[in-house]
Design a protein around this motif. Structure first.
Motif, mmCIF file in Angstrom:
data_model
loop_
_atom_site.group_PDB
_atom_site.id
_atom_site.type_symbol
_atom_site.label_atom_id
_atom_site.label_comp_id
_atom_site.label_asym_id
_atom_site.label_seq_id
_atom_site.Cartn_x
_atom_site.Cartn_y
_atom_site.Cartn_z
ATOM 1 N N MET A 119 0.832 -1.197 0.000
ATOM 2 C CA MET A 119 0.000 0.000 0.000
ATOM 3 C C MET A 119 0.872 1.255 0.000
ATOM 4 O O MET A 119 1.755 1.400 0.839
ATOM 5 N N LEU A 120 0.598 2.147 -0.943
ATOM 6 C CA LEU A 120 1.292 3.418 -1.032
ATOM 7 C C LEU A 120 0.415 4.492 -0.395
ATOM 8 O O LEU A 120 -0.723 4.699 -0.830
ATOM 9 N N ILE A 121 0.933 5.140 0.647
ATOM 10 C CA ILE A 121 0.145 6.138 1.374
ATOM 11 C C ILE A 121 1.040 7.280 1.852
ATOM 12 O O ILE A 121 2.255 7.131 1.905
ATOM 13 N N CYS A 159 5.865 9.933 1.485
ATOM 14 C CA CYS A 159 5.019 8.751 1.358
ATOM 15 C C CYS A 159 5.737 7.530 1.926
ATOM 16 O O CYS A 159 6.953 7.528 2.110
ATOM 17 N N ALA A 160 4.949 6.520 2.195
ATOM 18 C CA ALA A 160 5.483 5.256 2.706
ATOM 19 C C ALA A 160 4.850 4.115 1.931
ATOM 20 O O ALA A 160 3.729 4.231 1.433
ATOM 21 N N LEU A 161 5.582 3.035 1.852
ATOM 22 C CA LEU A 161 5.051 1.802 1.307
ATOM 23 C C LEU A 161 4.834 0.865 2.485
ATOM 24 O O LEU A 161 5.761 0.612 3.259
ATOM 25 N N LEU A 162 3.613 0.406 2.654
ATOM 26 C CA LEU A 162 3.287 -0.537 3.723
ATOM 27 C C LEU A 162 3.168 -1.918 3.121
ATOM 28 O O LEU A 162 2.521 -2.105 2.096
ATOM 29 N N LEU A 163 3.782 -2.896 3.756
ATOM 30 C CA LEU A 163 3.683 -4.286 3.320
ATOM 31 C C LEU A 163 2.988 -5.072 4.417
ATOM 32 O O LEU A 163 3.485 -5.158 5.540
#
Length: 172
Positions: A119-121, A159-163
């Motif tokens: 998820m990119l947020i 932004c952050a990438l959530l895995l």
């Protein structure tokens, strides 16, 4: 529709509020998506439009679709929050930034059922939804530099990438 989810830039809200592309309808740039897709092999884009869908199978606010040579074919009228993400799904998610709580909540729940989600947020580390559904529940990759979603320049927040995954994610 998920209780409390009020999209601000989707067809059901455009009549009331008008289009606000700067908030919700951002296509993930290829320089962000392509390397991630090469690594994870996404099977579902859970928050897309017909124009910016990144996978052959995708959800819009109108339902789940399959991209075919003749055009999109609708499989169900449930949107990305209402339709289950299966345990075999590898989900790409660039959700509407105007309200993220239901998306991170769903991503965490789906990961506990076996789905794998990237998820990119915005990196909103002080938000309540971050404390409840990100911190300690997802692998967090803070992205170096600001992302340009369109020709208007970089997005004004980091932004952050959530895995999210029930299993250990090798290398992360």
């Amino acid at each position: 529709m998920h209780p409390g989810f009020i999209p601000t830039n989707h067809p059901n809200q455009q009549k009331k509020q008008g289009v606000n592309d700067s908030i919700d309808d951002r296509e993930t740039p290829p320089c962000v998506f392509d390397p991630l897709h090469a690594e994870f092999g996404f099977t579902l884009d859970a928050a897309a439009s017909h124009v910016n869908a990144k996978c052959e199978r995708y959800h819009t606010t109108e339902g789940r679709y399959y991209r075919m040579p003749s055009g999109p074919v609708q499989a169900t009228n449930l949107d990305g929050l209402a339709c289950p993400w299966g345990d075999a799904d590898r989900v790409w998610l660039n959700p509407p930034f105007s309200i993220l709580w239901p998306w991170v909540e769903k991503a965490y729940a789906a990961s506990q059922a076996g789905a794998q989600i990237a998820m990119l947020i915005p990196a909103s580390v002080g938000a309540n939804w971050w404390a409840h559904y990100v911190d300690g529940k997802a692998r967090i990759l803070l992205l170096n530099g600001r992302i340009s979603f369109d020709s208007k320049g970089p997005f004004p927040k980091d932004c952050a990438l959530l895995l999210y995954s029930k299993q250990e994610i090798p290398g992360y």
